[in-house]
Design an enzyme around this catalytic site. Structure first.
Site: not given
Length: 506
Positions: A26, A171-172, A291
Site C-alpha cells: 500500500e 477496500n473495506e 489482509e
C-alpha cells in the site's frame, strides 16, 4: 505430552491455490518509498528499485501482490501516477494524513512485479470514484491498442498491456473510517455494476467484492449477505480482513486466535452457501483473505502520531518489530489457510515491506527478514499442491478466545508432482516436549527428506538491523521416519517443516 496423528493420501481437502501465499503493498508509510523504491540506494537499479529488498521478496516466492491499497485507494486517482515523474501531482492522502508524491504508479508497479516474479492484483477506488474511472483504469492496463486509454499507456512507454487478471472492487467499504463509506446495499449494487462491466470487457477477469474489514464489526456477517445478494452472479471472491494481537500478554490465548480465524472463514463460507442456495445458483464464490497479519505492538502509538503530524512524505508508520511468539502465531494462521483451502483461494499478508511486514529496510541502509518471514517462506515454497486432512489426537486447553485449542497444530500438503508431502507442525505448549506419533497411510515407500525448525528461542526474541539472524531456521533434530510413521519429540514452543519423499530411492 503425547500427540497421535494420521495423514492418509486419499483424505484430501482441496488444491491449495498458490495465491494463498500472496502479499500486499500500500502507498502507506515506507512500504513503497524506501521500501521497494529508493533511487540513490547503493543497491537500486536504473528504475530505483532496491535489489536487496527484491532478493528477500523473491526468497518468499510471493505469487501475487495486492496494490495500491488499502485505505489509501479509496481517495486515490490512479491517473496521478502516470507520465513523467516531474509532472505528476503531489496529493494529500486522507487515509494516513500524509503527502503522496506519485513517483510510483501502476506502470512502475508492473515493472517491479516482473522483477519480483509476482502477479499484479489491482484495487480500484470505489470510495470517492466509481464505474467510469474503474472502466478507464481497466482499459489503460489491459487493452492492447487503438483506444484513448490504451494509446495513452503506449505513449508512456508500455506497448504491451499489463494484462491484470484480478481486480479488487474497493477496500473495506463497510468501515465508517473509509473515504466514501457506503451501506451494504449501495456498495453491493455499485460493485456488481463494476464487475459486470469488467466481465463485458473480458469474461475471464476475476473480481473481488469487499466483505467485512474484521469479524468484530457490528454489521458482520449481515454485510456479506447483503453485498452478495446484490453481486453474487458477477463476482468471483469476497474479501475478508483480520489482524491479530496479544494485548493481554497471554501467550496461550494469543495462539488461540488462530481458532478465531477458522471460525471467521467457516461463518462466511456459510453465508456464501446461503446466498448460493437463495439464488438457486450453481456458481461458487470463494474467499480472498487479502489482509491478515499480526498488528498490535505499536498500534495505539501510531494512531496518535497520525493525528498529530502535518502531512509528511513516506514517514515511518506501522513498523511492527515481530518476535518469536508472533512467528509461531503466523505459522498457525498459515495452517488454517491450508486446512481451509476449499474456501480460501487467495490470501495476502499485509504488508510486504516495512509496514506490518516480514521485511524491514533502513533508508540508505540494509534490508533484513523478520521472524514472521520464515513461516511464510516455508509455506509458500512447500505448501503448494493438495491439502490433506490431518487427524490429530492431542490434549488441548481453554482460553478466553476459544475452547479446546489443541497443543499440536498441524497441516499437510501433497506436492503438485505427488512425489513428496510437506507437514507443518507447531507445539504450542509453553514448557513441555511433545512425543509425536504420526502415521502416514496410503503413500507406500517413503523416506525423510528434510526437517527444518524454528525453536529454542525466547518468545520476545527479535531480528534487528544489528542482529538480523537472531531467529532463523535451523536443521531439525529428534524426528525420524520408522515403519511409515513420523516419530520423535517436538520441543515446546517450536515450529517444524517436515518433508517426506514418496520415492524411497530418491
Amino acid at each position: 505430552m503425547r500427540a497421535r496423528a494420521t495423514i492418509h493420501k486419499d483424505f484430501t481437502i482441496a488444491t491449495v491455490d498458490r495465491r494463498v501465499y500472496g502479499s500486499f503493498l500500500e502507498h502507506m508509510g515506507r512500504a513503497v518509498y524506501t521500501g521497494i523504491y529508493e533511487p540513490g540506494h547503493e543497491t537500486a537499479d536504473k528504475n530505483g528499485f532496491r535489489q536487496d529488498t527484491l532478493e528477500l521478496v523473491r526468497g518468499l516466492d510471493v505469487p501475487i501482490v495486492r496494490y495500491p491499497g488499502g485505505n489509501f485507494v479509496s481517495a486515490y486517482n490512479w491517473e496521478d501516477g502516470l507520465g513523467p515523474r516531474e509532472q505528476r501531482p503531489t496529493r494529500l492522502d486522507l487515509a494516513w494524513r500524509t503527502r503522496e508524491t506519485n513517483h510510483m504508479g501502476v506502470n512502475e508497479f508492473a515493472d517491479w512485479a516482473k522483477l519480483a516474479n509476482t502477479e499484479m492484483m489491482l484495487a480500484m477506488n470505489l470510495g470517492s470514484r466509481g464505474l467510469e474511472d474503474a472502466r478507464n483504469f481497466l482499459e489503460y492496463c489491459n487493452h492492447p491498442a487503438g483506444t484513448y486509454w490504451s494509446d495513452l499507456r503506449k505513449s508512456h512507454g508500455y506497448a504491451d498491456p499489463h494484462n491484470v487478471r484480478i481486480w479488487c472492487l474497493g477496500n473495506e467499504m463497510d468501515g465508517p473510517w473509509q473515504v466514501g463509506h457506503k451501506t451494504a446495499s449501495d456498495y453491493g449494487h455499485l460493485a456488481n455494476e463494476v464487475s459486470k462491466a469488467f466481465k463485458y470487457f473480458d469474461q475471464s477477469l476475476e473480481t473481488v467484492v469487499c466483505g467485512s474489514s474484521n469479524d468484530k464489526m457490528k454489521t458482520y456477517p449481515d454485510w456479506e449477505a447483503t453485498v452478495l445478494e446484490e453481486s453474487y452472479d458477477s463476482v468471483d471472491y469476497i474479501s475478508l480482513h483480520k489482524y491479530f494481537g496479544n494485548e493481554e500478554k497471554d501467550t496461550l490465548n494469543y495462539f488461540g486466535r488462530a481458532q478465531e480465524l477458522d471460525r471467521y472463514i467457516v461463518t462466511i463460507g456459510g453465508v456464501i452457501d446461503y446466498i448460493k442456495a437463495k439464488k438457486r445458483s450453481k456458481k461458487d464464490v470463494k474467499i480472498c483473505f487479502d489482509e491478515w497479519n499480526v498488528w498490535y505492538h505499536d498500534r495505539k502509538e501510531d494512531d496518535q502520531r497520525i493525528k498529530e503530524w502535518d502531512w509528511p512524505v513516506a514517514p515511518a508508520l506501522l513498523e511492527e518489530v515481530y518476535n518469536f511468539e508472533d512467528a509461531l502465531l503466523v505459522a498457525s494462521l498459515l495452517n488454517v489457510f491450508i486446512r481451509r483451502s476449499d474456501r480460501v483461494k487467495i490470501a495476502c499478508m499485509a504488508q510486504l515491506v516495512n509496514v506490518i511486514a516480514p521485511i524491514l529496510t533502513r533508508e540508505g541502509g540494509p534490508a533484513w527478514a523478520q521472524t514472521i518471514y520464515y513461516p511464510l517462506q516455508f509455506a509458500s515454497k512447500y505448501g503448494r499442491g493438495t491439502a490433506l486432512n490431518v487427524s490429530v489426537d492431542v490434549p488441548g486447553y481453554d482460553c478466553d478466545v476459544s475452547q479446546d485449542v489443541p497443543y499440536l497444530d498441524a497441516s499437510a500438503v501433497l506436492s503438485e508432482a505427488g512425489t513428496s508431502v510437506s507437514i507443518f507442525l507447531i507445539n504450542r505448549h509453553l514448557d513441555e516436549d511433545m512425543s509425536l506419533d504420526l502415521a502416514l497411510e496410503g503413500f507406500g515407500a517413503a523416506r525423510l527428506l528434510e526437517h527444518t525448525e524454528l525453536s529454542g528461542h525466547k518468545l520476545e526474541d527479535r531480528n534487528s538491523i544489528d542482529a538480523p539472524n537472531t531467529v532463523i531456521p535451523k536443521k531439525g533434530r529428534g524426528i525420524a521416519l520408522e515403519d511409515g510413521k513420523l516419530v520423535g519429540a517436538l520441543k515446546p514452543l517450536s515450529y517444524h517443516l517436515v518433508r517426506v519423499s514418496l520415492d524411497a530411492s530418491a
